[in-house]
Scaffold this active site. Sequence first.
Site, short mmCIF file in Angstrom:
data_model
loop_
_atom_site.label_atom_id
_atom_site.label_comp_id
_atom_site.label_asym_id
_atom_site.label_seq_id
_atom_site.Cartn_x
_atom_site.Cartn_y
_atom_site.Cartn_z
N HIS A 177 51.95 58.65 12.63
CA HIS A 177 50.53 58.83 12.26
C HIS A 177 49.61 58.02 13.17
CE1 HIS A 177 52.13 60.39 8.38
NE2 HIS A 177 53.01 59.41 8.55
N SER B 118 32.61 57.09 36.86
CA SER B 118 31.51 57.80 36.23
C SER B 118 30.30 57.72 37.16
CB SER B 118 31.18 57.14 34.89
OG SER B 118 29.83 57.41 34.55
N LYS C 287 33.19 52.35 34.63
CA LYS C 287 34.21 53.25 34.07
C LYS C 287 35.32 53.60 35.04
CE LYS C 287 33.88 55.85 30.89
NZ LYS C 287 33.69 56.47 29.62
N GLU D 46 43.76 63.88 31.27
CA GLU D 46 42.99 64.75 30.37
C GLU D 46 43.15 66.22 30.75
OE1 GLU D 46 38.91 62.86 29.48
OE2 GLU D 46 39.70 61.71 31.14
#
Length: 462
Positions: free
Chosen positions: A157, A278, A284, A291
């Site tokens: 979980h 970024s 960043k 992804e």
Amino acid sequence: MTNKMWGGRFSSAPAEIMEEINASIDFDKRLYAHDIRGSIAHCKMLGETGIISADDSNNIVQGLNKILSEIEDGTFEFSRSLEDIHMNIESRLMEMIGPVAGKLHTARSRNDQVATDFRLFVRETIDHIDRQLHDLQVQLSHKANTYAAAPMPGFTHLQVAQPVTFGHHCLAYVEMISRDRGRFQDARKRLNENPLGSSALAGTSFPIDRDFTSKELEFDRPTANSLDAVSDRDFVLETLAAATITAMHLSRLAEEIVVWVSAQFGFISLSDAFTTGSSIMPQKRNPDAAELVRAKSGRLLAAFTSLIVTLKGLPLAYSKDMQEDKEATFDALDNLSLCIAAMTGMVADMQVDTNMMKKSAGSSYSTATDLADWLVRVLNLPFRQAHGITGQIVSLAAERKIPLHRVPLDDMQKIEANITEDVFDVLTVANSLRSRTSFGGTAPKNVRRAAKSWIKKLEKEG
Ligand code: ARG
């Protein structure tokens, strides 16, 4: 102008929109090498069996080889009005060697031709993907060997559950990928039959030799039913199913990488090579490759879905619907290949922060099961009762905001009188890990053995 390949009974050219919807050359030109290979095998067979003369056969084969070089060096002109790769090549052959080119299509149809081309393409792609998956397994196995004893939290979980080692986690993916490779191999075994010679749908009256072409094209045997051979694409479906499952596995690892590189986890970092910045937030470093691997699994499933829906309800034998088998398949397999390459790169690239993992491995009372097991083993309590006692000790620790191994013995004894000092041995992460020696368990010595055995096995594969 009517089509010069099949225009005999036509008196005018197709509507522009007809050509637009009908032509497949823009995407099936990718099959040129497979198409030419199939044609050469067919043509040699026509010569061997005396269906055409040896001279004609040689002539045609030579022409086909020349076309292959033209396509490869970029001088071949593809034409939409010639519909597809098969007719583009045949038409060029006609220009090159004259009407004798027309003999190539004896005892053959585009229906068995395209089925053959596509099998050759899918087979080759499976072999390429298998190689790539092998390389990914190699990277993961080496990581597993390096980090065989490095503690990390195991999750259920996405909540810290029990300590495992990072090596164990890596090997979980090696196992998944091994089954993925098995599924591709199963698909390959079944697809490796030769449709050529099934002709349009009913076979042919010419005395062809299908064993000859099977051998030339490295198929195990000719397909046994001409209707089936020209109308099924289950070999593509099986491959796309294997590909989709593989992509799903990759997407899970990709998601874990995304989570692990976050500041909140900090388990691993990726170098500049596999991250992007970024345009507005200078601090960043984003795991874009991971992804995208996570996302691309969607289009793999889409390709599978699209093809199975296309085939569902199609009457035998060939229907033009089947031309729709190619684009999504190319896209899916190309993207899978890209995902495997990116994942292999990321696994090799990742820097592991063993301290962060270790700290996290001991958090959230991750050794509570070890405590319950101790109560069963040493005090001979039924597991359910041990579970209840452990729960009380955990909640005491949680109240005081201390880890399990800091709960004083007399407080534990207030909950279960027979607990002794020895219990503290099982509450450390290191001892918890060391104790998981059951076959397939996470004990570092198991993991090291499994990693080494994978490395050896993968090396043997070459
Ligand atoms: N371009 C076609 C395809 O990909 C080749 C087969 C055409 N056959 C036919 N009977 N029209 O399916």
